[in-house]
Design a protein around this motif. Structure first.
Motif, PDB file in Angstrom:
ATOM      1  N   TYR A 215       3.691   0.056  17.164  1.00 55.70           N
ATOM      2  CA  TYR A 215       2.890  -0.381  16.016  1.00 55.70           C
ATOM      3  C   TYR A 215       3.367  -1.745  15.492  1.00 55.70           C
ATOM      4  O   TYR A 215       2.567  -2.609  15.143  1.00 55.70           O
ATOM      5  CB  TYR A 215       3.002   0.708  14.952  1.00 55.70           C
ATOM      6  N   LYS A 219       1.508  -5.231  13.906  1.00 56.40           N
ATOM      7  CA  LYS A 219       1.263  -4.440  12.702  1.00 56.40           C
ATOM      8  C   LYS A 219       0.030  -4.920  11.915  1.00 56.40           C
ATOM      9  O   LYS A 219      -0.839  -4.127  11.561  1.00 56.40           O
ATOM     10  CB  LYS A 219       2.510  -4.447  11.807  1.00 56.40           C
ATOM     11  N   GLU A 220      -0.031  -6.222  11.687  1.00 55.45           N
ATOM     12  CA  GLU A 220      -1.153  -6.730  10.871  1.00 55.45           C
ATOM     13  C   GLU A 220      -2.489  -6.462  11.524  1.00 55.45           C
ATOM     14  O   GLU A 220      -3.459  -6.073  10.871  1.00 55.45           O
ATOM     15  CB  GLU A 220      -0.983  -8.233  10.621  1.00 55.45           C
ATOM     16  N   ASP A 223      -3.272  -2.798  11.150  1.00 55.14           N
ATOM     17  CA  ASP A 223      -3.584  -2.486   9.748  1.00 55.14           C
ATOM     18  C   ASP A 223      -5.016  -2.902   9.394  1.00 55.14           C
ATOM     19  O   ASP A 223      -5.716  -2.204   8.666  1.00 55.14           O
ATOM     20  CB  ASP A 223      -2.598  -3.183   8.799  1.00 55.14           C
ATOM     21  N   VAL A 229      -3.701   4.045   7.421  1.00 55.49           N
ATOM     22  CA  VAL A 229      -2.730   4.179   8.515  1.00 55.49           C
ATOM     23  C   VAL A 229      -1.754   5.289   8.138  1.00 55.49           C
ATOM     24  O   VAL A 229      -1.153   5.252   7.061  1.00 55.49           O
ATOM     25  CB  VAL A 229      -1.955   2.855   8.736  1.00 55.49           C
ATOM     26  N   TYR A 231       1.738   6.706   9.037  1.00 58.45           N
ATOM     27  CA  TYR A 231       2.933   6.238   9.746  1.00 58.45           C
ATOM     28  C   TYR A 231       3.953   7.377   9.823  1.00 58.45           C
ATOM     29  O   TYR A 231       4.343   7.919   8.782  1.00 58.45           O
ATOM     30  CB  TYR A 231       3.509   5.032   8.988  1.00 58.45           C
ATOM     31  N   GLU A 334       2.136   2.103  -1.603  1.00 57.44           N
ATOM     32  CA  GLU A 334       1.311   1.473  -0.557  1.00 57.44           C
ATOM     33  C   GLU A 334      -0.152   1.877  -0.713  1.00 57.44           C
ATOM     34  O   GLU A 334      -0.465   3.065  -0.773  1.00 57.44           O
ATOM     35  CB  GLU A 334       1.805   1.890   0.840  1.00 57.44           C
ATOM     36  N   LYS A 336      -2.805   1.591   1.436  1.00 57.01           N
ATOM     37  CA  LYS A 336      -3.554   2.176   2.554  1.00 57.01           C
ATOM     38  C   LYS A 336      -2.693   2.955   3.540  1.00 57.01           C
ATOM     39  O   LYS A 336      -3.210   3.522   4.497  1.00 57.01           O
ATOM     40  CB  LYS A 336      -4.397   1.113   3.260  1.00 57.01           C
ATOM     41  N   HIS A 337      -1.397   2.966   3.337  1.00 54.76           N
ATOM     42  CA  HIS A 337      -0.515   3.676   4.274  1.00 54.76           C
ATOM     43  C   HIS A 337      -0.114   5.039   3.731  1.00 54.76           C
ATOM     44  O   HIS A 337       0.209   5.178   2.555  1.00 54.76           O
ATOM     45  CB  HIS A 337       0.743   2.853   4.552  1.00 54.76           C
TER      46      HIS A 337
END
Ligand code: FAD
Length: 369
Positions: A215, A219-220, A223, A229, A231, A334, A336-337
């Motif tokens: 990942y 990463k960007e 994402d 996402v 993780y 975070e 969106k994670h």
């Protein structure tokens, strides 16, 4: 550009169950896995007709019927009962400590004789305020069990002498006054017939999985490709170790095919002396009662961990907990994670706990579905 509802980093039990549940609800999912196979540490590989537990012995056990029913929808489990034995310089003892162990150690026969013997052993060397693991263990079970079954194994596991280890590592030691070698007290236990990988093939069936993709290599890019996402990798790595490195113990496995049908007569044998370099030998065919002319064994060595080698057991002491808490605060913010699993939560979790935890996340993410 956005293509996926969820990108899931890691195809271990946590990631794979989440992927399955998201797909079931019509979500578009991509799984990234840096290893060359799915399944995380549960991965089993067939060698000589035997399912080899590549990352160490995995026995599924739980008292939670919901969890048991959940995993049984993907495969059938056999009736394996975990009953490891200890080899101390050629003397064989049953584990966990029970009447069979006491009888072999001292020749006692009744539970009353055994508890009297343990009391005698404990009181003979009792330390009021134990300063280290050795004193603590002797306080709990006495000198004989400590010397033959705890000392060497623990020193190999931690890479330090018991006199240098803190007493809190062992708060209690299960002592059982029945002739019962079943290691777990749980209502359900077993091994998936045909190996754990079968479960993952079903969980990830019809889901896009990219193997050998780290990942962090892009990463960007990843994402941006997903609404969310999940993780399941190491939490400190996600933040580029900005708050410090979370420490682990690691393991090394030596797998060997033997030209004989039965090497040690049991799936797990612990070597409890300090001189034998490995902590245990697994003989995989005994997990599934396979009958073949050959056998596969694995010697398990406990080793120091450094960044870059496989992390296995988190060192949940104060110093690491402080670092973890800092990362946890960051991760809670975070947008969106999502984070979950043994590495992202920096915690040793048995498989049934992983199932419970990921299903909690599923309920949170999809409350009305
Ligand atoms: P993992 O299985 O570690 O999965 C995480 C996955 O993420 C891995 O495949 C990893 O390669 C991948 N990943 C990480 N970072 C990245 C990245 N940057 N990019 C892409 N992929 C990435 N439990 C029991 O109930 N019974 C047992 O008998 C038992 N025995 C065990 C024996 C040993 C030696 C150990 C260490 C554990 C044992 N466990 C047992 C616990 C069990 O292994 C865990 O509960 C389970 O593996 C946790 O699943 P997970 O998905 O959280 O983590």
């Amino acid at each position: 550009m956005k293509k996926y509802d969820y990108i899931i980093v890691g195809s271990g039990l946590y990631g794979a169950i989440f992927a399955y549940e998201a797909k079931k609800r019509g979500k578009n999912v991509l799984v990234l896995e840096k290893r060359s196979h799915i399944g995380g540490n549960l991965y089993t590989k067939e060698v000589e007709g035997i399912n080899v537990h590549v990352y160490g012995a995995h026995i599924f056990h739980t008292s939670n019927k919901k969890v048991w029913d959940y995993v049984n929808q993907f495969t059938e489990f056999n009736n394996y009962v975990n009953s490891p034995i200890a080899n101390y310089k050629g003397e064989i003892y049953n584990l966990p400590f029970n009447m069979n162990t006491f009888s072999k150690l001292w020749g006692v026969i009744t539970p009353e004789e055994a508890s009297k013997k343990i009391e005698e052993q404990r009181s003979g060397m009792f330390t009021k305020e134990p300063k280290n693991l050795e004193e603590q263990a002797i306080n709990l079970v006495g000198i004989d069990i400590y010397e033959k079954l705890i000392k060497g194994y623990t020193e190999k596991q931690w890479g330090r002498k018991c006199t240098e280890l803190p007493p809190f590592i062992i708060k209690r030691l299960p002592v059982r006054f029945t002739y019962n070698n079943n290691y777990f007290n749980d209502r359900y236990q077993g091994i998936p017939i045909g190996g754990y990988t079968k479960i993952f093939n079903k969980l990830l069936d019809g889901i896009e999985v990219k193997l050998k993709v780290d990942y962090f290599s892009q990463k960007e890019y990843f994402d941006e490709m997903a609404d969310k996402v999940l993780y399941t990798g190491p939490l400190d790595q996600f933040y580029n170790y900005s708050e410090g490195v979370l420490e682990y113990r690691s393991l090394r496995f030596e797998h060997e095919i033997k030209d004989m049908s039965n090497f040690q007569g049991n799936a797990v044998v612990n070597y409890t002396d300090v001189e034998t370099p490995y902590t245990r030998i697994l003989e995989h065919k005994h997990f599934e009662m396979v009958e073949t002319n050959k056998t596969v064994i694995t010697k398990e060595y406990s080793i120091d961990w450094t960044l870059g080698i496989e992390p296995y057991y988190p060192i949940n002491d104060n110093a690491n907990q402080i670092i973890y808490d800092k990362y946890k605060k960051l991760s809670d913010k975070e947008p969106k994670h999502l984070f979950g699993g043994r590495l992202a939560e920096y915690k040793y979790y048995d498989m049934h706990i992983i199932v419970e935890r990921v299903l909690e996340l599923v309920n949170k993410e999809f409350p009305n579905e």
